[in-house]
Design a protein around this motif. Structure first.
Motif, PDB file in Angstrom:
ATOM      1  N   LEU B 246       1.021  -1.241   0.175  1.00 52.16           N
ATOM      2  CA  LEU B 246      -0.065   0.090   0.148  1.00 52.16           C
ATOM      3  C   LEU B 246       0.953   1.151   0.021  1.00 52.16           C
ATOM      4  O   LEU B 246       1.710   1.299   0.780  1.00 52.16           O
ATOM      5  N   ALA B 247       0.568   2.055  -0.954  1.00 52.19           N
ATOM      6  CA  ALA B 247       1.562   3.273  -1.040  1.00 52.19           C
ATOM      7  C   ALA B 247       0.827   4.580  -0.939  1.00 52.19           C
ATOM      8  O   ALA B 247      -0.418   4.493  -2.085  1.00 52.19           O
ATOM      9  N   ALA B 252      -3.429  10.278  -2.295  1.00 54.00           N
ATOM     10  CA  ALA B 252      -4.358   9.108  -2.721  1.00 54.00           C
ATOM     11  C   ALA B 252      -3.506   7.937  -2.467  1.00 54.00           C
ATOM     12  O   ALA B 252      -2.348   7.811  -2.215  1.00 54.00           O
ATOM     13  N   LEU B 253      -4.272   6.693  -2.418  1.00 50.06           N
ATOM     14  CA  LEU B 253      -3.719   5.515  -2.035  1.00 50.06           C
ATOM     15  C   LEU B 253      -3.655   4.433  -2.934  1.00 50.06           C
ATOM     16  O   LEU B 253      -4.591   4.485  -3.873  1.00 50.06           O
ATOM     17  N   VAL B 274      -5.811   4.115   5.005  1.00 52.62           N
ATOM     18  CA  VAL B 274      -4.462   5.143   4.941  1.00 52.62           C
ATOM     19  C   VAL B 274      -3.611   4.540   5.884  1.00 52.62           C
ATOM     20  O   VAL B 274      -2.418   4.660   5.843  1.00 52.62           O
ATOM     21  N   ALA B 275      -4.090   4.311   6.992  1.00 48.52           N
ATOM     22  CA  ALA B 275      -2.939   3.930   8.195  1.00 48.52           C
ATOM     23  C   ALA B 275      -2.111   3.172   7.847  1.00 48.52           C
ATOM     24  O   ALA B 275      -1.286   2.637   8.659  1.00 48.52           O
ATOM     25  N   ARG B 276      -2.595   2.035   7.128  1.00 46.95           N
ATOM     26  CA  ARG B 276      -1.635   1.016   6.635  1.00 46.95           C
ATOM     27  C   ARG B 276      -0.808   1.209   5.618  1.00 46.95           C
ATOM     28  O   ARG B 276       0.115   0.358   4.872  1.00 46.95           O
ATOM     29  N   ARG B 364      -6.940 -11.439   6.679  1.00 42.45           N
ATOM     30  CA  ARG B 364      -8.608 -11.004   6.489  1.00 42.45           C
ATOM     31  C   ARG B 364      -8.399 -10.008   5.324  1.00 42.45           C
ATOM     32  O   ARG B 364      -7.652  -9.167   5.180  1.00 42.45           O
ATOM     33  N   VAL B 365      -9.790  -9.790   4.850  1.00 41.54           N
ATOM     34  CA  VAL B 365      -9.911  -8.825   4.086  1.00 41.54           C
ATOM     35  C   VAL B 365      -9.895  -7.479   4.787  1.00 41.54           C
ATOM     36  O   VAL B 365     -10.678  -7.244   5.804  1.00 41.54           O
ATOM     37  N   LEU B 366      -9.377  -6.529   4.115  1.00 39.62           N
ATOM     38  CA  LEU B 366      -9.185  -5.144   4.977  1.00 39.62           C
ATOM     39  C   LEU B 366     -10.352  -4.110   4.549  1.00 39.62           C
ATOM     40  O   LEU B 366     -10.759  -4.530   3.485  1.00 39.62           O
TER      41      LEU B 366
END
Lengths: 284, 366
Positions: B246-247, B252-253, B274-276, B364-366
């Motif tokens: 994840l960037a 934007a993510l 976003v936190a990840r 797990r699905v985020l």
């Protein structure tokens, strides 16, 4: 004629010859094995003169039943009845108990994996090794020369065989059939009667015939354990072999009386017997 | 009809813990499909409900009554077995009548009930035949007939279609569904086939290693899987999983793949992730959520990627194209004429609105 058409012409002829040879061989073998039986059965219908005639008389001039009449008059024929009663009862009891035990071993794994092997190992003991200790026990119990003593003896001896055979047949019944019956509303007894027995019918008959024939044929137990009240037919036949002479007419008539019930039973159940034996053979 | 409740169910066979604490409530009249790979404990669960196995721990209730110690015959459930379990020595009529006879129902009633059930299943003309004289589909119908004739309160199906060929399986599937609609009974159906599960179920219970991985309406599970396993189990061809990171850039993510490509996440999806940012993640995208770019206006949430299709598998109505993306083989379901030969370079649109992002650690699905 081309080579191809020649071989086509030879082919069927060779196979026909082979078939005839096979049938001829089968007929010869059958005659060799059946001739003593034929000879014995014919003696039963012969007069004393015909029995000892030289050259031999191949078939009696007229069928007469005197030899059988003597057996009934002397009450020797009762021994065939004794054999029928003892073998029949012990077969029924050992089939009933044995099948229940086999079901328990097959489905509930009673006693783990080794109990079944231990049970069949009981059958491997030669009768001669246990007949005298058993005789002493029977004398002490007062069971010598009694119907129940003989029935119990053959039942005990046949049970391992019945359990081993029936366990194999029952294990071959798909468990789904039984479970489906349980869900459909059957009790365990109903499952046995309505599903298991019909499914193992072939094996049941085959095992019963072998069990019956063992008790029917047995000589050593019957010789030691009976006196006069419940003498069985194999023991009775030996009474006709004397030191001076043999009573051939009685031997033949008695043998015929003794052979017929088994012959009829086997003929009637032949269909089940052949299938049952081959099933058992595959199962091992 | 019946309401079924399972509480804290456990079952072990020696060292194998087949069922590990299952809690499940099935309302009246629902068609529940228990699905999962081989050895996940689904058949064991069904057999515990039928009473063919005892649970080591936990409670089974039908209509609020505990039935753990009730014998199978007294539970009033009907079960269809994978092997059909037809009695080879009985005619079709007697096979269907078997349960009624065991319960000592009157002869006249048996006759009427059997003929009625046979008519429902279209086997009225076969009543005098023996199972060996029937085709696979006919045998299956007899097995179902034996279950419905009894008017049981709960119907259990243990992979009933797995011995049939594909065409017959489709046919019987529709019939079972129609049967449920007509009878309105509570039915529990065990299968390893996700298509059967999707098409038949009011609710799917997905089992994995003896625990419920997720349960819910078929589309819920399909569109909103809770775990990577659920996402991977449902759907054919299976969902594609592509390792990524994840960037966050310019607010934007996006998911950065190993080959450097970037797939932007739509703002609605990005908000919770976003936190990840900076952490590894797995992109999950279904083959049907990729399509050939035919030009036109860019749609929000769709990301275009140029790929080289190296394997083409036409099915007639559709086409499966395989290509490499982020070091991973990916399958896309395209139109039948979208790709003509392997080696063709095409622009594909990825529907990132429907893609999932999986935590590689917890799966797990985020």
């Amino acid at each position: 004629m081309t080579a191809a058409s020649l071989s086509a012409w030879r082919g069927p002829r060779r196979s026909t010859l082979r078939l005839i040879a096979r049938y001829a061989a089968a007929i010869v073998v059958t005659i060799v094995f059946l001739f003593p039986v034929y000879w014995l059965f014919m003696i039963a219908f012969k007069t004393p003169d015909e029995i000892f005639h030289a050259p031999p008389v191949w078939y009696p001039a007229s069928i007469q039943f005197d030899n059988f009449a003597v057996l009934f008059k002397d009450r020797d024929a009762v021994t065939v009845g004794n054999s029928l009663f003892i073998a029949g009862c012990s077969t029924l009891v050992s089939m009933f108990l044995g099948t229940l035990c086999a079901y328990s071993l097959a489905r509930f794994k009673t006693g783990g994996e080794n109990l079944a092997v231990w049970i069949i190992s009981q059958r491997m003991v030669p009768p001669i090794a246990i007949v005298f200790p058993l005789f002493l026990l029977y004398v002490w119990l007062g069971w010598v020369d009694t119907y129940y003593g003989m029935i119990l003896l053959y039942t005990a001896f046949n049970l391992p065989y019945v359990i081993w055979m029936m366990r194999g047949y029952i294990e071959d019944v798909p468990i789904d059939l039984e479970q489906s019956a349980l869900v459909d509303g059957c009790t365990r007894w109903q499952v046995l009667m309505r599903v298991v027995f019909p499914m193992v019918r072939t094996g049941l008959f085959a095992t019963a015939v072998f069990t019956f024939v063992f008790a029917w044929n047995d000589f050593i137990f019957a010789l030691v354990m009976t006196r006069s009240a419940v003498t069985t037919y194999p023991v009775q036949v030996t009474h006709y072999f004397g030191a001076q002479s043999n009573f051939w007419a009685k031997i033949a008539a008695m043998s015929m009386l003794g052979t017929l019930p088994v012959l009829i039973a086997v003929a009637a159940l032949q269909r089940y017997l052949v299938r049952g034996i081959s099933l058992g053979a595959v199962k091992g | 009809m019946a309401r079924l409740r399972l509480v804290g169910l456990h079952k072990s066979y020696g060292k194998v813990h087949a069922v590990r604490g299952i809690d499940l409530e099935i309302p009246e009249g629902e068609f529940t499909v228990v699905v999962g790979p081989s050895g996940c404990g689904k058949s064991t669960l069904l057999r515990i409900i039928a009473g063919l196995e005892d649970a080591d721990q936990g409670t089974i209730e039908i209509d609020g009554v505990r039935i753990n110690d009730v014998r199978p015959r007294d539970r009033n459930v009907a079960m269809v077995f994978q092997s059909y379990a037809l009695y080879p020595y009985l005619t079709v009529f007697e096979n269907i009548a078997f349960g009624l006879r065991a319960r000592k129902v009157k002869r006249s009633q048996i006759d009427a009930a059997v003929r009625d059930a046979a008519k429902t299943l279209g086997i009225g003309a076969l009543l005098e035949r023996y199972p060996r004289e029937l085709s696979g589909g006919q045998r299956q119908r007899v097995a179902i007939g034996r279950a419905i004739v009894r008017d049981a309160r709960l119907f259990l199906f243990d992979e009933p279609l797995s011995n049939l060929d594909a065409q017959l399986r489709d046919e019987m599937r529709s019939e079972i569904k129609r049967l449920h609609q007509r009878l309105g009974k509570t039915m529990i159906y065990v299968t390893h086939d996700q298509i059967e599960a999707m098409t038949l179920a009011d609710r799917i219970v997905l089992l994995r290693d003896g625990v419920i991985e997720q349960q819910g309406a078929p589309l819920d599970l399909f569109e909103r899987p809770a775990t990577r396993f659920v996402a991977g189990f449902l759907g054919s061809p299976a969902i594609n999983f592509i390792p990524a990171e994840l960037a966050a850039e310019h607010g934007a993510l996006s998911l950065r793949l190993k080959d450097g490509r970037r797939l932007d996440l739509p703002p609605a999806r990005a908000a919770g992730l976003v936190a990840r940012a900076g952490k590894p993640a797995i992109l999950g995208i279904r083959p049907e959520h990729m399509a050939l770019d035919r030009g036109g206006n860019a749609r929000p949430g769709f990301v275009m990627q140029e790929v080289m299709i190296d394997l083409v598998q036409p099915t007639g109505s559709r086409l499966y194209g395989t290509f490499m993306l982020g070091g991973q083989e990916v399958v896309a379901e395209l139109g039948a004429h979208d790709v003509s030969r392997p080696g063709e370079r095409v622009n594909l649109l990825f529907d990132m609105n429907r893609a999932i992002v999986v935590d590689p650690e917890t799966e797990r699905v985020l």
